[in-house]
Design a protein around this motif. Sequence first.
Motif, PDB file in Angstrom:
ATOM      1  N   ILE A 136       0.838  -1.206   0.000  1.00 22.80           N
ATOM      2  CA  ILE A 136       0.000   0.000   0.000  1.00 22.80           C
ATOM      3  C   ILE A 136       0.870   1.251   0.000  1.00 22.80           C
ATOM      4  N   THR A 137       1.901   1.264   0.843  1.00 22.63           N
ATOM      5  CA  THR A 137       2.802   2.415   0.905  1.00 22.63           C
ATOM      6  C   THR A 137       3.520   2.625  -0.426  1.00 22.63           C
ATOM      7  N   LYS A 138       3.992   1.553  -1.020  1.00 23.48           N
ATOM      8  CA  LYS A 138       4.672   1.670  -2.315  1.00 23.48           C
ATOM      9  C   LYS A 138       3.730   2.233  -3.374  1.00 23.48           C
ATOM     10  N   ASN A 139       2.463   1.812  -3.307  1.00 25.23           N
ATOM     11  CA  ASN A 139       1.488   2.293  -4.275  1.00 25.23           C
ATOM     12  C   ASN A 139       1.266   3.796  -4.126  1.00 25.23           C
ATOM     13  N   LEU A 140       1.210   4.280  -2.877  1.00 27.61           N
ATOM     14  CA  LEU A 140       1.065   5.712  -2.653  1.00 27.61           C
ATOM     15  C   LEU A 140       2.280   6.460  -3.176  1.00 27.61           C
ATOM     16  N   LEU A 141       3.477   5.961  -2.870  1.00 22.40           N
ATOM     17  CA  LEU A 141       4.704   6.620  -3.317  1.00 22.40           C
ATOM     18  C   LEU A 141       4.782   6.659  -4.834  1.00 22.40           C
TER      19      LEU A 141
END
Length: 420
Positions: A136-141
């Motif tokens: 999820i964090t990678k997707n936001l970044l």
Amino acid sequence: MEITEIKSEQETKLQDKVTEEIGNSTIKIYKLVIDEIHPVEETYIKGPIIDGDSLSEKIHLFFGNHVENIYSKPGTRTARFNEPNSSVLKSIKNILTISNDVIDLDKQSQLVDLLSENKSTVTEEDVKFHHYSENITKNLLDNISKQAKKSFLFVILHCNHNTYGDLIALMKMEKVFGVQYSSKQKLTEQLDLLPDKSQALQKGALVFKNNLEQYPVEQSYRANHEETIFHTKIRDSQDSTISKYFMKGFLDSSIVYRDKENTTSAISNIKVLLSPYLKIDKEPSQIVDYIKENFTYGAQTSVKAIVDSVIDNSKLIDKGNLEKANHDNESISNAIYSKMLDLNPSSSDSFKLEFSSIDKVTFSDKTSDGKMFKLVVAKVSLEKNQVLLDVDIDNDELDDNMILIAVSTDLINKEDLILE
């Protein structure tokens, strides 16, 4: 280190203690992680997995207040996921145990060692939460604007709400400055505090397990336009329309249309699709003018009703050209609605008219600039005689310096006219 499902005796006692201490909090936290994202460097620092059982009542209240803030504050919108196979949705569904994709735990030994630095016992749920929260964090970044300069904190929280059930809260927070006072009378700068509820989140989203299960993303919503059908609640304190990178890119979602958005979309697409069939001396803007002048604000209508009126009554459309293109009122209405659905799957072909802008006339008293008396009337209401000024009627209570104003009961409720 071996992965286990069994908590230690100390953790079990702590869990019992904290369960009693949750008290007035509206949420019970299962797990959370706070990552630090650096957009300029295009990197992030993964925080440790934190069990809710280890958190005090005040911390539960702190995050519970943020959840309530996202859910109910003005400006919060409802949204639906667009695609069942999006990366962020798959990760969310696995955390919420709607899906249970298999993770090869034998390949996660390095991760287990990392988690064990902060936890005495590492469970399979810890590994899964770390794996999917990192996705999820990678997707936001990957989706955040490259123009973003400031680093920020990103909270991923899995909890149970006493009304809304299981949910995931995603919170983009700006780090704030604070000062800590110690018993040794020392003041220490704190540069990376989380903002409290009075300091609005930059962006936040709540994803509800019950809604995802009741309204699977694979299901077509074209036959049902109820606003109650949504997967997420989204709030953006930086952009009232919700930042595209957050809504479209990161969450791959669309706002659930209300009457105002349906009106705007319908009129825009009617203008575009009927313009090729205008008479030679007519302009596309005249289609919009005709709709605003001939349809009452707040009235229930439909794409078909507006199209029928424009084609049959406006004298703007060359019906011969429409027929040559193998179109009639029905087929062009269907094409317009199909275009609306392509732009947003929650579009409705039936709605109350809410124009984004409307011409108004204001009447106010002569001496106090509207403080004593002010009446704002839509220009179209005057033109359609829904509001009449200086009505000629005999009334013994009127003197020569007074006029009567008549208002159609289609516009107001008499019950609302109560003097307190």
